[in-house]
Design a protein around this motif. Structure first.
Motif, short mmCIF file in Angstrom:
data_model
loop_
_atom_site.label_atom_id
_atom_site.label_comp_id
_atom_site.label_asym_id
_atom_site.label_seq_id
_atom_site.Cartn_x
_atom_site.Cartn_y
_atom_site.Cartn_z
N GLU A 28 1.06 -1.68 0.49
CA GLU A 28 0.29 0.23 0.08
C GLU A 28 1.11 1.05 -0.61
O GLU A 28 0.21 2.53 0.01
N LEU A 29 2.08 0.97 0.42
CA LEU A 29 2.74 1.74 0.43
C LEU A 29 4.25 2.56 -1.06
O LEU A 29 4.89 3.20 -0.83
N ALA A 30 4.39 1.35 -1.55
CA ALA A 30 4.55 1.13 -2.66
C ALA A 30 5.05 2.29 -3.92
O ALA A 30 3.03 2.90 -4.25
N GLY A 31 5.89 2.83 -4.36
CA GLY A 31 5.89 3.67 -5.33
C GLY A 31 6.45 4.80 -4.75
O GLY A 31 6.29 6.39 -5.54
N ARG A 32 5.79 5.38 -3.64
CA ARG A 32 5.44 6.10 -2.94
C ARG A 32 7.37 6.86 -1.70
O ARG A 32 7.61 6.08 -1.84
N TRP A 33 7.03 8.21 -1.65
CA TRP A 33 8.85 8.74 -1.10
C TRP A 33 8.03 9.26 0.29
O TRP A 33 7.50 9.27 0.83
N GLU A 110 13.56 21.17 -5.78
CA GLU A 110 13.39 19.64 -6.45
C GLU A 110 11.74 19.00 -5.26
O GLU A 110 11.48 17.83 -6.04
N PHE A 111 11.72 19.74 -4.10
CA PHE A 111 11.29 18.13 -3.15
C PHE A 111 10.30 18.17 -3.29
O PHE A 111 9.57 17.55 -2.91
N TRP A 112 9.14 18.76 -3.79
CA TRP A 112 7.96 18.43 -4.65
C TRP A 112 7.71 17.56 -6.38
O TRP A 112 6.99 17.07 -6.79
N ASP A 113 8.64 17.10 -6.65
CA ASP A 113 9.42 16.67 -7.74
C ASP A 113 9.02 15.34 -7.41
O ASP A 113 8.72 14.33 -8.24
N VAL A 114 8.47 14.88 -6.22
CA VAL A 114 8.08 13.17 -5.98
C VAL A 114 6.95 13.28 -5.27
O VAL A 114 6.67 14.55 -4.30
N GLN A 119 2.25 11.87 5.25
CA GLN A 119 2.51 11.71 6.76
C GLN A 119 3.71 12.53 6.48
O GLN A 119 4.34 13.59 7.45
N ASP A 120 4.80 12.18 5.00
CA ASP A 120 5.70 13.08 5.39
C ASP A 120 6.01 14.71 5.31
O ASP A 120 6.58 15.05 5.04
N VAL A 121 4.14 15.25 4.25
CA VAL A 121 4.47 15.51 3.22
C VAL A 121 4.83 17.05 4.60
O VAL A 121 5.44 18.10 4.14
N ALA A 122 3.60 17.29 5.50
CA ALA A 122 3.93 18.27 6.44
C ALA A 122 5.41 18.40 6.34
O ALA A 122 5.96 19.36 7.57
N ALA A 123 6.38 17.09 7.41
CA ALA A 123 7.36 17.26 7.17
C ALA A 123 7.66 18.17 6.48
O ALA A 123 8.92 18.82 6.75
N VAL A 124 8.20 17.77 5.64
CA VAL A 124 9.50 18.55 4.15
C VAL A 124 8.28 19.85 4.06
O VAL A 124 9.93 20.52 3.68
#
Length: 136
Positions: A28-33, A110-114, A119-124
């Motif tokens: 369910e998480l595969a392919g995401r960063w 480039e942070f938003w190129d992936v 849950q990592d969006v807010a941290a980034v």
């Protein structure tokens, strides 16, 4: 009250670039960063857990620098805390050893190129704001 379990994520920087790791498991998480890291074991400090996880997942020797302000909920009872970290001199370059199939060093523009895990969006976002303000 449910016990909280801390998951640590590494904002691993090298030459001003942030390391992103693409999940290969679970399905369910595969392919995401994500920011690499993992669970803090009982009796382990978050900083020690982060160093251990980076060694296990990426094969690198690292040191934590500072905790990034904030804490982000994962599925209960897990919460994500993020620390900035650096590679130690002489450490091998990171390679995807566990749970990842690709790594990318991202410049701030480039942070938003992936496709980050939710849950990592807010941290980034917090990392990006700190870089804009000249802190890390």
């Amino acid at each position: 009250m449910t016990e909280r379990i801390v998951v640590v994520g590494a904002a691993l920087f090298d030459d001003g670039r942030l390391l992103a790791a693409r999940r290969s498991a679970p399905a369910e998480l595969a392919g995401r960063w994500e920011l690499p890291g993992g669970k803090v074991e009982p009796g382990e400090s978050p900083e020690a857990a982060l160093v251990r996880e980076l060694r296990e997942e990426l094969g690198v020797d690292s040191a934590t620098v500072e905790r990034i302000p904030g804490e982000w909920p994962l599925r209960s009872p897990y919460v994500l805390q993020v620390w900035s970290a650096r590679l130690l001199p002489g450490s091998a370059g990171p390679r995807p050893l566990q749970d990842h199939d690709e790594l990318r060093w991202l410049a701030q523009d480039e942070f938003w190129d992936v496709d980050w895990l939710d849950q990592d969006v807010a941290a980034v976002r917090e990392l990006s704001a700190r870089l804009d303000a000249g802190t890390r």
